[in-house]
Structures are given as structure tokens and as C-alpha cells.
Write a protein that holds these residues in place. Structure first.
Motif, PDB file in Angstrom:
ATOM      1  N   LEU A  18       1.018  -8.532  -0.588  1.00  0.00           N
ATOM      2  CA  LEU A  18      -0.349  -8.531  -1.130  1.00  0.00           C
ATOM      3  C   LEU A  18      -1.351  -8.080  -0.069  1.00  0.00           C
ATOM      4  O   LEU A  18      -2.301  -7.338  -0.370  1.00  0.00           O
ATOM      5  N   ASN A  19      -1.131  -8.502   1.185  1.00  0.00           N
ATOM      6  CA  ASN A  19      -2.011  -8.050   2.272  1.00  0.00           C
ATOM      7  C   ASN A  19      -1.915  -6.537   2.454  1.00  0.00           C
ATOM      8  O   ASN A  19      -2.922  -5.855   2.681  1.00  0.00           O
ATOM      9  N   ILE A  20      -0.702  -6.016   2.364  1.00  0.00           N
ATOM     10  CA  ILE A  20      -0.498  -4.566   2.489  1.00  0.00           C
ATOM     11  C   ILE A  20      -1.170  -3.836   1.329  1.00  0.00           C
ATOM     12  O   ILE A  20      -1.803  -2.793   1.510  1.00  0.00           O
ATOM     13  N   LEU A  21      -1.040  -4.397   0.123  1.00  0.00           N
ATOM     14  CA  LEU A  21      -1.674  -3.802  -1.053  1.00  0.00           C
ATOM     15  C   LEU A  21      -3.192  -3.794  -0.904  1.00  0.00           C
ATOM     16  O   LEU A  21      -3.853  -2.805  -1.239  1.00  0.00           O
ATOM     17  N   ASN A  22      -3.755  -4.873  -0.379  1.00  0.00           N
ATOM     18  CA  ASN A  22      -5.207  -4.935  -0.162  1.00  0.00           C
ATOM     19  C   ASN A  22      -5.652  -3.885   0.847  1.00  0.00           C
ATOM     20  O   ASN A  22      -6.706  -3.251   0.679  1.00  0.00           O
ATOM     21  N   LEU A  23      -4.848  -3.688   1.897  1.00  0.00           N
ATOM     22  CA  LEU A  23      -5.165  -2.650   2.880  1.00  0.00           C
ATOM     23  C   LEU A  23      -5.095  -1.273   2.236  1.00  0.00           C
ATOM     24  O   LEU A  23      -5.927  -0.401   2.510  1.00  0.00           O
ATOM     25  N   ALA A  28      -8.010   3.539   0.625  1.00  0.00           N
ATOM     26  CA  ALA A  28      -7.432   4.420  -0.397  1.00  0.00           C
ATOM     27  C   ALA A  28      -7.524   5.882   0.041  1.00  0.00           C
ATOM     28  O   ALA A  28      -8.502   6.312   0.658  1.00  0.00           O
ATOM     29  N   GLY A  29      -6.475   6.632  -0.284  1.00  0.00           N
ATOM     30  CA  GLY A  29      -6.460   8.056   0.044  1.00  0.00           C
ATOM     31  C   GLY A  29      -5.982   8.355   1.451  1.00  0.00           C
ATOM     32  O   GLY A  29      -6.043   9.504   1.897  1.00  0.00           O
ATOM     33  N   VAL A  32      -2.189   5.065   5.743  1.00  0.00           N
ATOM     34  CA  VAL A  32      -2.163   3.938   6.673  1.00  0.00           C
ATOM     35  C   VAL A  32      -0.876   3.124   6.562  1.00  0.00           C
ATOM     36  O   VAL A  32      -0.412   2.545   7.554  1.00  0.00           O
ATOM     37  N   ASN A  33      -0.254   3.080   5.382  1.00  0.00           N
ATOM     38  CA  ASN A  33       0.938   2.259   5.190  1.00  0.00           C
ATOM     39  C   ASN A  33       2.248   3.031   5.260  1.00  0.00           C
ATOM     40  O   ASN A  33       3.303   2.496   4.907  1.00  0.00           O
ATOM     41  N   ASN A  34       2.191   4.279   5.709  1.00  0.00           N
ATOM     42  CA  ASN A  34       3.427   5.045   5.894  1.00  0.00           C
ATOM     43  C   ASN A  34       4.113   4.631   7.199  1.00  0.00           C
ATOM     44  O   ASN A  34       3.455   4.459   8.229  1.00  0.00           O
ATOM     45  N   ILE A  35       5.425   4.481   7.146  1.00  0.00           N
ATOM     46  CA  ILE A  35       6.226   4.247   8.346  1.00  0.00           C
ATOM     47  C   ILE A  35       7.257   5.370   8.403  1.00  0.00           C
ATOM     48  O   ILE A  35       8.122   5.463   7.538  1.00  0.00           O
ATOM     49  N   SER A  36       7.126   6.237   9.392  1.00  0.00           N
ATOM     50  CA  SER A  36       7.987   7.419   9.455  1.00  0.00           C
ATOM     51  C   SER A  36       8.689   7.534  10.798  1.00  0.00           C
ATOM     52  O   SER A  36       8.148   7.138  11.833  1.00  0.00           O
ATOM     53  N   THR A  37       9.878   8.072  10.749  1.00  0.00           N
ATOM     54  CA  THR A  37      10.609   8.396  11.978  1.00  0.00           C
ATOM     55  C   THR A  37      11.582   9.522  11.673  1.00  0.00           C
ATOM     56  O   THR A  37      11.886   9.795  10.508  1.00  0.00           O
ATOM     57  N   THR A 108       4.575  13.208   7.415  1.00  0.00           N
ATOM     58  CA  THR A 108       4.254  11.822   7.770  1.00  0.00           C
ATOM     59  C   THR A 108       2.951  11.376   7.118  1.00  0.00           C
ATOM     60  O   THR A 108       2.830  10.231   6.668  1.00  0.00           O
ATOM     61  N   TYR A 109       1.969  12.280   7.047  1.00  0.00           N
ATOM     62  CA  TYR A 109       0.658  11.909   6.509  1.00  0.00           C
ATOM     63  C   TYR A 109       0.543  12.066   4.998  1.00  0.00           C
ATOM     64  O   TYR A 109      -0.470  11.665   4.419  1.00  0.00           O
ATOM     65  N   GLU A 110       1.564  12.607   4.358  1.00  0.00           N
ATOM     66  CA  GLU A 110       1.516  12.700   2.897  1.00  0.00           C
ATOM     67  C   GLU A 110       1.561  11.298   2.303  1.00  0.00           C
ATOM     68  O   GLU A 110       2.367  10.459   2.695  1.00  0.00           O
TER      69      GLU A 110
END
Length: 198
Positions: A18-23, A28-29, A32-37, A108-110
Motif C-alpha cells: 500500500l505504501n508503494i501504491l501511494n508512492l 504518477a507518470g 520511481v518503482n521500477n527495479i532493473s538490472t 529501465t525508465y519505461e
């Protein structure tokens, strides 16, 4: 190798989700919540075996197959049943190092849409005749930095087992739904009321 399927049962998000969803809503747009490697493989890449490695891991880990859905104003989640996938393979053999790095940054930024399918992306690539790899991108709502490291290690080990002719030993991942159920039980307990008052 058989793993439990999914009954598509919907269940609530955890407090951390829920905290991640709020962030996600606050920014929005953005990605910020992407984790890439990127996993890099030295030597000629066996793409069919790499594809198989990812599918075996997706089959064994229901949490990776998490999908989000809206029920009125509430966001719920469920584990989609496993379906074998064919992941894209790109050839960058004639691309400069700078061009390759530019592509990695762009991917990564998509933005990963929360409600239009999988919350992961696996993109395979060849950057020469003797090297290649896979770009792994996950939404933070299904993973964190540590779990992504574990996932990448699991992909690497499974791939090496397959190209060596060995049967990979992949343990079924814990069901995140169990964590959510335990959290819900705690939040409705006397212990939580005592802790909250404290």
C-alpha cells in the motif's frame, strides 16, 4: 517438475505494498518503482535455454505472477496461472557500447502499468557473437532489491544447469498471500491494539 497452480483468489495488498501504491500515485507518470538490472553472459548465449530458465522460475514463483485489479476504490491482487511465455530477443551486435547503454536506460525508465498485465519484464539480448544477457525489470510492488538479486542468481543457476544437461532444482517460492494473511490477523488482534497504543 510440478508446482502448485493458482486459483485466481483475490486478496488485499500488504501494508508495504500500500505504501508503494501511494508512492506510485504521488509520483504518477514516473518510473520511481521500477527495479532493473542486467545479467551479462560471457560466451555464446543459448537463447532457448535462457527462455526456458525464465519460464521455469515463473512457474515456481506465484508472487512474480501477481496481478493487480481494482474493486471499486480498493486495489486487490491475485496470482495469475502460469502460462509459458516467449520473451523478446534483441540483437545489438552492430551497436556501440554507448548505444547499448542508452537502450538499457530507456527500458529501465519505461513505466510498468499496474493494471494491464505482468509486473515484470524480461528482455534477452545479444551484443556480440560471444556475449549477451537479459535485462530484468520488476515493479517494486512484487519485489525489492534483495529479492531481485535472488531472482537473478536463480536465473543464472537454472541456465547453467540446463546448458550443462542437468535437471534444475528449483524450490517453489513462498506464497506472498500467506504473509498478507498473517499481517491481517495481526492488525485485527489485541496485540496490535496494544502496540498501537504504546
Amino acid at each position: 517438475m510440478m508446482f502448485n497452480g493458482s486459483d485466481n483468489k483475490r486478496f488485499p495488498l500488504s501494508l508495504s505494498q500500500l505504501n508503494i501504491l501511494n508512492l506510485e500515485h504521488a509520483l504518477a507518470g514516473t518510473s520511481v518503482n521500477n527495479i532493473s538490472t542486467t545479467i551479462r553472459i560471457t560466451g555464446r548465449v543459448d537463447f532457448p535455454m535462457l527462455q526456458k530458465s525464465i519460464n521455469l522460475i515463473l512457474e515456481s514463483d506465484m508472487s512474480l505472477r501477481t496481478r493487480l485489479v481494482k474493486e471499486g476504490e480498493t486495489v486487490m491482487q491475485y496470482h495469475a496461472p502460469f502460462e509459458k511465455e516467449e520473451f523478446p530477443v534483441y540483437d545489438f551486435s552492430n551497436t556501440s557500447k554507448e548505444g547499448m547503454e542508452s537502450w538499457e536506460r530507456a527500458v529501465t525508465y519505461e513505466i510498468i502499468s499496474l493494471f494491464e498485465g505482468p509486473l515484470y519484464r524480461f528482455i534477452l539480448f545479444r551484443d556480440s557473437e560471444t556475449s549477451g544477457g537479459i535485462l530484468v525489470k520488476l515493479h517494486h510492488i512484487i519485489a525489492d532489491g534483495w529479492s531481485q538479486i535472488m531472482l537473478c542468481n536463480k536465473i543464472g543457476k537454472t541456465y547453467l544447469d540446463l546448458i550443462s544437461g542437468n535437471d534444475p532444482e528449483i524450490e517453489e517460492a513462498p506464497d506472498y498471500q500467506l504473509h498478507v494473511a498473517e499481517e491481517q490477523e495481526y492488525l485485527s488482534s489485541k496485540a496490535f491494539l496494544k502496540d498501537e497504543k504504546y
